[in-house]
Write a protein that holds these residues in place. Sequence first.
Motif, PDB file in Angstrom:
ATOM      1  N   CYS A  61      32.605 112.449  26.655  1.00  0.00           N
ATOM      2  CA  CYS A  61      32.079 112.663  25.299  1.00  0.00           C
ATOM      3  C   CYS A  61      30.975 111.635  25.031  1.00  0.00           C
ATOM      4  O   CYS A  61      31.007 110.526  25.547  1.00  0.00           O
ATOM      5  CB  CYS A  61      33.220 112.509  24.299  1.00  0.00           C
ATOM      6  SG  CYS A  61      32.721 112.526  22.576  1.00  0.00           S
ATOM      7  N   THR A 102      30.493 109.940  22.448  1.00  0.00           N
ATOM      8  CA  THR A 102      30.975 108.758  21.705  1.00  0.00           C
ATOM      9  C   THR A 102      31.188 107.568  22.638  1.00  0.00           C
ATOM     10  O   THR A 102      30.783 106.445  22.328  1.00  0.00           O
ATOM     11  CB  THR A 102      32.287 109.113  20.971  1.00  0.00           C
ATOM     12  OG1 THR A 102      31.998 110.113  20.009  1.00  0.00           O
ATOM     13  CG2 THR A 102      32.872 107.902  20.274  1.00  0.00           C
ATOM     14  N   HIS A 148      38.545 109.212  25.694  1.00  0.00           N
ATOM     15  CA  HIS A 148      39.428 109.612  24.593  1.00  0.00           C
ATOM     16  C   HIS A 148      39.601 111.133  24.513  1.00  0.00           C
ATOM     17  O   HIS A 148      40.151 111.616  23.537  1.00  0.00           O
ATOM     18  CB  HIS A 148      38.853 109.099  23.265  1.00  0.00           C
ATOM     19  CG  HIS A 148      37.534 109.731  22.960  1.00  0.00           C
ATOM     20  ND1 HIS A 148      36.351 109.257  23.478  1.00  0.00           N
ATOM     21  CD2 HIS A 148      37.211 110.823  22.231  1.00  0.00           C
ATOM     22  CE1 HIS A 148      35.369 110.035  23.076  1.00  0.00           C
ATOM     23  NE2 HIS A 148      35.859 111.003  22.323  1.00  0.00           N
ATOM     24  N   PHE A 161      42.447 111.301  19.537  1.00  0.00           N
ATOM     25  CA  PHE A 161      41.689 110.050  19.433  1.00  0.00           C
ATOM     26  C   PHE A 161      41.893 109.330  18.100  1.00  0.00           C
ATOM     27  O   PHE A 161      41.440 108.215  17.914  1.00  0.00           O
ATOM     28  CB  PHE A 161      40.200 110.261  19.753  1.00  0.00           C
ATOM     29  CG  PHE A 161      39.429 111.065  18.752  1.00  0.00           C
ATOM     30  CD1 PHE A 161      38.991 110.510  17.569  1.00  0.00           C
ATOM     31  CD2 PHE A 161      39.104 112.394  19.020  1.00  0.00           C
ATOM     32  CE1 PHE A 161      38.274 111.258  16.653  1.00  0.00           C
ATOM     33  CE2 PHE A 161      38.391 113.148  18.117  1.00  0.00           C
ATOM     34  CZ  PHE A 161      37.965 112.576  16.927  1.00  0.00           C
ATOM     35  N   ILE A 174      40.914 102.370  15.576  1.00  0.00           N
ATOM     36  CA  ILE A 174      40.810 102.906  16.939  1.00  0.00           C
ATOM     37  C   ILE A 174      39.716 102.253  17.780  1.00  0.00           C
ATOM     38  O   ILE A 174      39.687 102.414  18.986  1.00  0.00           O
ATOM     39  CB  ILE A 174      40.631 104.449  16.969  1.00  0.00           C
ATOM     40  CG1 ILE A 174      39.311 104.865  16.311  1.00  0.00           C
ATOM     41  CG2 ILE A 174      41.827 105.148  16.343  1.00  0.00           C
ATOM     42  CD1 ILE A 174      39.030 106.363  16.392  1.00  0.00           C
ATOM     43  N   PHE A 223      40.191 102.143  24.163  1.00  0.00           N
ATOM     44  CA  PHE A 223      39.388 102.816  23.131  1.00  0.00           C
ATOM     45  C   PHE A 223      40.187 103.961  22.528  1.00  0.00           C
ATOM     46  O   PHE A 223      40.833 104.732  23.250  1.00  0.00           O
ATOM     47  CB  PHE A 223      38.080 103.311  23.748  1.00  0.00           C
ATOM     48  CG  PHE A 223      37.119 103.913  22.747  1.00  0.00           C
ATOM     49  CD1 PHE A 223      36.762 103.235  21.598  1.00  0.00           C
ATOM     50  CD2 PHE A 223      36.561 105.164  22.966  1.00  0.00           C
ATOM     51  CE1 PHE A 223      35.876 103.779  20.682  1.00  0.00           C
ATOM     52  CE2 PHE A 223      35.666 105.719  22.063  1.00  0.00           C
ATOM     53  CZ  PHE A 223      35.336 105.024  20.911  1.00  0.00           C
ATOM     54  N   CYS A 224      40.139 104.052  21.221  1.00  0.00           N
ATOM     55  CA  CYS A 224      40.869 105.084  20.471  1.00  0.00           C
ATOM     56  C   CYS A 224      42.381 105.011  20.688  1.00  0.00           C
ATOM     57  O   CYS A 224      43.082 106.006  20.516  1.00  0.00           O
ATOM     58  CB  CYS A 224      40.344 106.478  20.816  1.00  0.00           C
ATOM     59  SG  CYS A 224      38.631 106.724  20.323  1.00  0.00           S
ATOM     60  N   CYS A 228      38.873 116.624  21.782  1.00  0.00           N
ATOM     61  CA  CYS A 228      37.796 116.076  20.952  1.00  0.00           C
ATOM     62  C   CYS A 228      36.721 117.103  20.620  1.00  0.00           C
ATOM     63  O   CYS A 228      36.619 117.553  19.488  1.00  0.00           O
ATOM     64  CB  CYS A 228      37.175 114.828  21.590  1.00  0.00           C
ATOM     65  SG  CYS A 228      35.839 114.135  20.597  1.00  0.00           S
ATOM     66  N   LEU A 269      28.132 111.051  15.586  1.00  0.00           N
ATOM     67  CA  LEU A 269      28.178 109.610  15.390  1.00  0.00           C
ATOM     68  C   LEU A 269      26.755 109.082  15.228  1.00  0.00           C
ATOM     69  O   LEU A 269      25.829 109.558  15.871  1.00  0.00           O
ATOM     70  CB  LEU A 269      28.796 108.999  16.646  1.00  0.00           C
ATOM     71  CG  LEU A 269      29.553 107.700  16.514  1.00  0.00           C
ATOM     72  CD1 LEU A 269      30.830 107.917  15.710  1.00  0.00           C
ATOM     73  CD2 LEU A 269      29.908 107.202  17.899  1.00  0.00           C
ATOM     74  N   VAL A 309      35.130 114.590  10.699  1.00  0.00           N
ATOM     75  CA  VAL A 309      35.676 113.961  11.906  1.00  0.00           C
ATOM     76  C   VAL A 309      36.859 114.809  12.350  1.00  0.00           C
ATOM     77  O   VAL A 309      37.673 115.221  11.521  1.00  0.00           O
ATOM     78  CB  VAL A 309      36.122 112.508  11.624  1.00  0.00           C
ATOM     79  CG1 VAL A 309      36.834 111.920  12.838  1.00  0.00           C
ATOM     80  CG2 VAL A 309      34.931 111.636  11.253  1.00  0.00           C
TER      81      VAL A 309
HETATM   82  C1  CXF Z   1      34.946 109.489  17.464  1.00  0.00           C
HETATM   83  C2  CXF Z   1      34.837 109.625  15.996  1.00  0.00           C
HETATM   84  C3  CXF Z   1      34.426 108.343  15.348  1.00  0.00           C
HETATM   85  C4  CXF Z   1      35.218 107.156  15.806  1.00  0.00           C
HETATM   86  C5  CXF Z   1      35.381 107.071  17.294  1.00  0.00           C
HETATM   87  C6  CXF Z   1      35.814 108.367  17.902  1.00  0.00           C
HETATM   88  N1  CXF Z   1      35.400 110.680  17.945  1.00  0.00           N
HETATM   89  C7  CXF Z   1      35.117 111.294  19.075  1.00  0.00           C
HETATM   90  O1  CXF Z   1      34.128 111.485  19.684  1.00  0.00           O
END
Ligand code: CXF
Length: 369
Positions: A40, A42, A62, A88, A112, A135-136, A169, A287, A313
Amino acid sequence: MFSMAAVFRTPGAPLTIERIALDAPGPTEVLVRIAAVGLCRTDYHVMRGERRVAMQPMVLGHEAAGVVENVGTQVLGIGVGDHVVLTFIPGCGRCRWCRRGLHHLCAEGPRITQGPQLDGSYRRRDLDGRAVGAFCMIGAFSERTVVDQASVVVVDPDIPFDLAALVACGVPAGVGAARHRARVRPGERVLVVGCGGDGMNVVQGARLAGASMIIAADLVPAKLAWARGFGATHAVNAEGAALTSEVLALTDGVGVDHAFVCIDPPATLLPAFRATAKAGNVVITALTPDTVTDIKIPPLELFVTQKAIMGAVYGFASPRMQIPDLLRLYRKGDLKLKELITRTYALEEINHGYADLEAGKNIRGVVVF
Ligand code: CXF
Ligand code: ZN
């Protein structure tokens, strides 16, 4: 035990493939052997230092599915051998949001990016003995992980792991943004700006909702072609004011009922806003780098056009509801999952996978173990 993992140590540097020590699960935790994890954007924002996390080293990743190998003494409803998807955002089950079934708003959500487990302690160490974050609260770029039961959804074992990972996700984020946040209705017109992992799923969410016109916008021609396969009826290869005018031209000068900003919100928000009809919705699903602190919408324009700007989200609904729901849709043949995976990688190739994402080659790259 030990696990090979892709570890984030330095912003701007590639992830390092390392052997880390992984503790046994605590009373409310489970040990999961990861079978597949999606790449992803992110995690990539974190790697590049655009989205700050509270500590390094940290195992990223995540969007994952796997098999439960061990459970803590107080774990309920999850057993060894279960196939699971990890969420996540944990659903603590106790906060005012979780009690209303709104796990995507869980009070623990803001933690997270911190690094520790839900209970505040660490389960991972590097070979120098230093605590390693997850992470997460997931840390899925790893052969195995230990997560709280609050981050686990059990799924049917016949769903292939690579497809199950996607509903952790990108799929709920995108499909949910259309169905649960904007609540797209049959016959409405939709614009999707950015046709990556999120945007492609907004396209299919809008299709599922019965939208009559789905305009895909991206600067990568291949993504526009893919978007048509997911249900886009029109494609626009433009940004900025040109994007706005092309969308207005396609909609009799009125604009779309719902615009989804799925990439680069600072640059794409205003053009998307202006391509939206009066009283329409503009949904941010992407994001933004930490350094971006303002959005540029003239307040008078917002007032007189009576549009709504909203965030989504996790697709604005509980992953505990959405994950089984999306897998049902997949089983019925209504939701495309296989088609989202452009390429798979071994864990050791993960930085290559992110280079492919950066180059616009992938809808989703997936690391399979
Ligand atoms: C993100 C959303 C914002 C915080 C971190 C995780 N989600 C997934 O991509
Ligand atoms: Zn994600």
